[in-house]
Motif scaffolding. Structure first.
Motif, PDB file in Angstrom:
ATOM      1  N   GLN A 159      24.731  89.295  21.232  1.00 40.99           N
ATOM      2  CA  GLN A 159      24.092  90.776  20.480  1.00 40.99           C
ATOM      3  C   GLN A 159      24.644  91.375  21.796  1.00 40.99           C
ATOM      4  O   GLN A 159      24.239  92.855  21.295  1.00 40.99           O
ATOM      5  CB  GLN A 159      23.254  90.546  20.547  1.00 40.99           C
ATOM      6  N   TYR A 160      24.378  91.664  23.106  1.00 36.63           N
ATOM      7  CA  TYR A 160      24.788  92.427  24.269  1.00 36.63           C
ATOM      8  C   TYR A 160      25.581  91.963  25.159  1.00 36.63           C
ATOM      9  O   TYR A 160      26.247  91.056  25.594  1.00 36.63           O
ATOM     10  CB  TYR A 160      23.345  92.535  24.539  1.00 36.63           C
ATOM     11  N   ARG A 208      15.333  87.760  19.457  1.00 45.72           N
ATOM     12  CA  ARG A 208      16.199  87.009  19.304  1.00 45.72           C
ATOM     13  C   ARG A 208      16.485  86.582  17.849  1.00 45.72           C
ATOM     14  O   ARG A 208      16.260  87.126  17.224  1.00 45.72           O
ATOM     15  CB  ARG A 208      16.192  85.939  20.340  1.00 45.72           C
ATOM     16  N   PRO A 209      17.944  86.024  17.062  1.00 51.02           N
ATOM     17  CA  PRO A 209      18.329  85.637  16.767  1.00 51.02           C
ATOM     18  C   PRO A 209      17.723  84.205  15.959  1.00 51.02           C
ATOM     19  O   PRO A 209      17.075  83.974  17.087  1.00 51.02           O
ATOM     20  CB  PRO A 209      19.687  85.742  15.977  1.00 51.02           C
TER      21      PRO A 209
END
Length: 331
Positions: A159-160, A208-209
């Motif tokens: 994600q980051y 978070r996923p």
């Protein structure tokens, strides 16, 4: 700002590419000749080269360079270039007619993050990074963030943006020869999220996923990760003590990233000792206290280096997607 190069003689070189489908690079840690070292690999998906040579029971106790690279297993080819550079400098284990440099390496998974899955480090990049480390000089500032092996690093299941971070700690109470310095450099490319960076950390954790997304065949390609660390000290340590110091470094990794050491991470920690400063060893108790103090500092230096790498990372956008900086979370 504190850095691994606060340890006298430790030099860092970065080479990277971030255009034309590239988002990857190489970082070389170049210690003084005669530096002792070892390694502890705890991730479930490591990509490493020559780490068996660092076992305390093997022939050679010294390390000529350490290569941290992107490109997954393909990127380990960069170690060949660093080894060639070391041979040209006469650094290595002497054999008839030449030297054989001891150049262990470890890789992160960043394949395709720039858009081209074939864009990965090679021997030439390893050679350039070794030469850059040498040219940097002693006590040089260390570039952080989107550089070297951290160029294509990401965190939190992709994600980051992740990156390169560094730190050092000075100990004044375990040697009569002067301060003991313990430094670390980390390439943060973790499945987990950072712990201890303030309010943003909680927001990131909430974002978070789900486990359902992680199980998705497409999304799970971002779950191929690794955090690489090199710990350095100016203390006198033997190979077994370096091995134990590397093991201690994993405690700092676990404090900084949640989760850590997963099946999808190749978490690897090297430890090197330049041997300039002797530890208290007049009694067995003094020896134990000195080593425990040093190894506790190593764990903390690793934690700080990992968080530094996350904070230093810059947002990037490539053909593969957007990777925002962690510090922008919640803005």
């Amino acid at each position: 700002m504190s850095a691994i190069t606060d340890v006298p003689g430790i030099r860092i070189g970065h080479v990277q590419k971030n255009d034309g489908g590239w988002l990857s690079g190489v970082t070389v840690v170049l210690p003084p000749v005669g530096t002792v070292g070892s390694v502890d690999v705890r991730g479930g998906g490591p990509g490493t080269h020559e780490t068996d040579a660092l076992d305390p029971t093997t022939l050679v106790s010294t390390i000529d360079a350490i290569v941290l690279t992107g490109g997954s297993a393909f990127g380990l080819a960069s170690a060949t270039g660093a080894q060639l550079w070391c041979e040209e400098q006469g650094r290595g284990f002497a054999v008839p007619g030449t030297v054989v440099p001891i150049v262990p390496a470890a890789a992160i998974f960043d394949l395709g993050r720039g858009g081209d899955v074939k864009a990965r480090p090679d021997a030439d990049m390893g050679y350039q990074a070794a030469a850059a480390a040498y040219a940097s000089g002693d006590h040089a500032a260390v570039e952080r963030g989107n550089v070297g092996a951290g160029t294509g690093a990401v965190i939190a299941r992709g994600q980051y943006k992740g990156g390169v971070g560094t730190s050092s700690i000075t100990l004044d109470n375990i040697s009569t020869d002067g301060p003991v310095i313990v430094g670390a450099i980390a390439v943060v490319n973790a499945l987990g999220t950072p712990v201890g960076l303030g309010p943003g950390s909680a927001r990131l954790r909430e974002a978070r996923p789900s486990a359902q997304r992680v199980a998705d065949p497409v999304a799970s390609t971002e779950g191929l990760n690794t955090t690489l660390v090199v710990i350095a000290t100016n203390a006198v340590l033997d190979v077994a003590e370096c091995k134990r110091t590397a093991s201690s470094g994993h405690a700092g990794l676990a404090r900084a990233l949640d989760p850590s050491h997963t099946l999808a991470d190749g978490d690897t920690v090297f430890a090197v000792a330049t041997g300039a400063v002797g530890l208290y060893r007049s009694t067995e108790q003094a020896r134990q206290v000195s080593l425990i103090t040093l190894q506790s500092a190593a764990a903390e230096a690793v934690r700080l280096a990992i968080l530094d790498g996350v904070e230093a990372a810059e947002s990037v956008t490539t053909a593969a997607g957007d990777f925002p900086a962690y510090r922008t979370v919640g803005e």
